[in-house]
Motif scaffolding. Structure first.
Motif, PDB file in Angstrom:
ATOM      1  N   ALA A   9     -17.550   1.788 -11.766  1.00  0.00           N
ATOM      2  CA  ALA A   9     -16.802   1.444 -10.555  1.00  0.00           C
ATOM      3  C   ALA A   9     -15.310   1.427 -10.880  1.00  0.00           C
ATOM      4  O   ALA A   9     -14.897   0.901 -11.914  1.00  0.00           O
ATOM      5  CB  ALA A   9     -17.236   0.089 -10.036  1.00  0.00           C
ATOM      6  N   PRO A  10     -14.479   2.016 -10.024  1.00  0.00           N
ATOM      7  CA  PRO A  10     -13.032   2.018 -10.290  1.00  0.00           C
ATOM      8  C   PRO A  10     -12.463   0.611 -10.151  1.00  0.00           C
ATOM      9  O   PRO A  10     -12.850  -0.151  -9.270  1.00  0.00           O
ATOM     10  CB  PRO A  10     -12.466   2.956  -9.228  1.00  0.00           C
ATOM     11  N   LYS A  11     -11.562   0.289 -11.053  1.00  0.00           N
ATOM     12  CA  LYS A  11     -10.915  -1.025 -11.005  1.00  0.00           C
ATOM     13  C   LYS A  11      -9.703  -0.940 -10.085  1.00  0.00           C
ATOM     14  O   LYS A  11      -9.006   0.071 -10.070  1.00  0.00           O
ATOM     15  CB  LYS A  11     -10.492  -1.445 -12.402  1.00  0.00           C
ATOM     16  N   PRO A  12      -9.446  -1.986  -9.320  1.00  0.00           N
ATOM     17  CA  PRO A  12      -8.271  -1.951  -8.447  1.00  0.00           C
ATOM     18  C   PRO A  12      -6.999  -1.949  -9.287  1.00  0.00           C
ATOM     19  O   PRO A  12      -6.944  -2.597 -10.337  1.00  0.00           O
ATOM     20  CB  PRO A  12      -8.391  -3.237  -7.627  1.00  0.00           C
ATOM     21  N   PRO A  13      -5.995  -1.214  -8.860  1.00  0.00           N
ATOM     22  CA  PRO A  13      -4.748  -1.180  -9.637  1.00  0.00           C
ATOM     23  C   PRO A  13      -4.049  -2.529  -9.583  1.00  0.00           C
ATOM     24  O   PRO A  13      -4.105  -3.233  -8.579  1.00  0.00           O
ATOM     25  CB  PRO A  13      -3.918  -0.096  -8.946  1.00  0.00           C
ATOM     26  N   ASP A  14      -3.411  -2.878 -10.677  1.00  0.00           N
ATOM     27  CA  ASP A  14      -2.658  -4.126 -10.741  1.00  0.00           C
ATOM     28  C   ASP A  14      -1.353  -3.939  -9.968  1.00  0.00           C
ATOM     29  O   ASP A  14      -0.609  -3.000 -10.207  1.00  0.00           O
ATOM     30  CB  ASP A  14      -2.370  -4.477 -12.199  1.00  0.00           C
ATOM     31  N   LYS A  15      -1.101  -4.795  -9.063  1.00  0.00           N
ATOM     32  CA  LYS A  15       0.102  -4.705  -8.225  1.00  0.00           C
ATOM     33  C   LYS A  15       1.286  -5.460  -8.840  1.00  0.00           C
ATOM     34  O   LYS A  15       2.221  -5.807  -8.150  1.00  0.00           O
ATOM     35  CB  LYS A  15      -0.174  -5.275  -6.829  1.00  0.00           C
ATOM     36  N   GLY A  16       1.227  -5.756 -10.122  1.00  0.00           N
ATOM     37  CA  GLY A  16       2.320  -6.457 -10.767  1.00  0.00           C
ATOM     38  C   GLY A  16       2.180  -7.962 -10.715  1.00  0.00           C
ATOM     39  O   GLY A  16       3.160  -8.670 -10.859  1.00  0.00           O
ATOM     40  N   LEU A  17       0.980  -8.446 -10.490  1.00  0.00           N
ATOM     41  CA  LEU A  17       0.797  -9.891 -10.371  1.00  0.00           C
ATOM     42  C   LEU A  17       1.060 -10.610 -11.686  1.00  0.00           C
ATOM     43  O   LEU A  17       1.563 -11.724 -11.695  1.00  0.00           O
ATOM     44  CB  LEU A  17      -0.610 -10.203  -9.863  1.00  0.00           C
TER      45      LEU A  17
END
Length: 112
Positions: A9-17
């Motif tokens: 499953a693709p991991k959601p991209p990190d939005k800089g959190l």
């Protein structure tokens, strides 16, 4: 035993959190030290203006860290997005130095 999530499953991209949390922790620590420097004003009447040299220098360091943090945040977020970010060791060192300066001035007041 199999895991609940599929490994494909693709991991959601990190939005800089992670970078945002680091930035917020610098601001939170800076405000705490600045508040402690302001609390040192209670030393003014019994010990004179010399007792405020350490807290004033610590407050100036903290203001410098806060201004630098606010100005460098967009560039650091861009570096983080490209996975080229480096730790903010300089700001951490200045925070530590301001705490040491504040502690040393408090000890000086107590031993005076």
């Amino acid at each position: 035993m199999t895991s609940v999530e599929s490994e494909d499953a693709p991991k959601p991209p990190d939005k800089g959190l992670q970078s945002e949390r680091t930035s917020l922790s610098f601001v939170r620590t800076s405000l705490s030290i600045l508040g402690l420097s302001a609390a040192c004003l209670r030393w003014l009447p019994p010990f004179g203006a010399a007792a405020l040299i350490g807290p004033a220098l610590a407050a100036l360091l903290i203001v410098g860290v806060t201004v630098h943090e606010r100005r460098s945040r967009p560039a650091r977020l861009a570096l983080f997005a490209t996975e080229k970010a480096t730790p903010a060791l300089g700001m951490g060192a200045v925070l530590a130095a301001s705490l040491l300066l504040l502690s040393a001035s408090g000890l000086w007041i107590l031993l005076k």
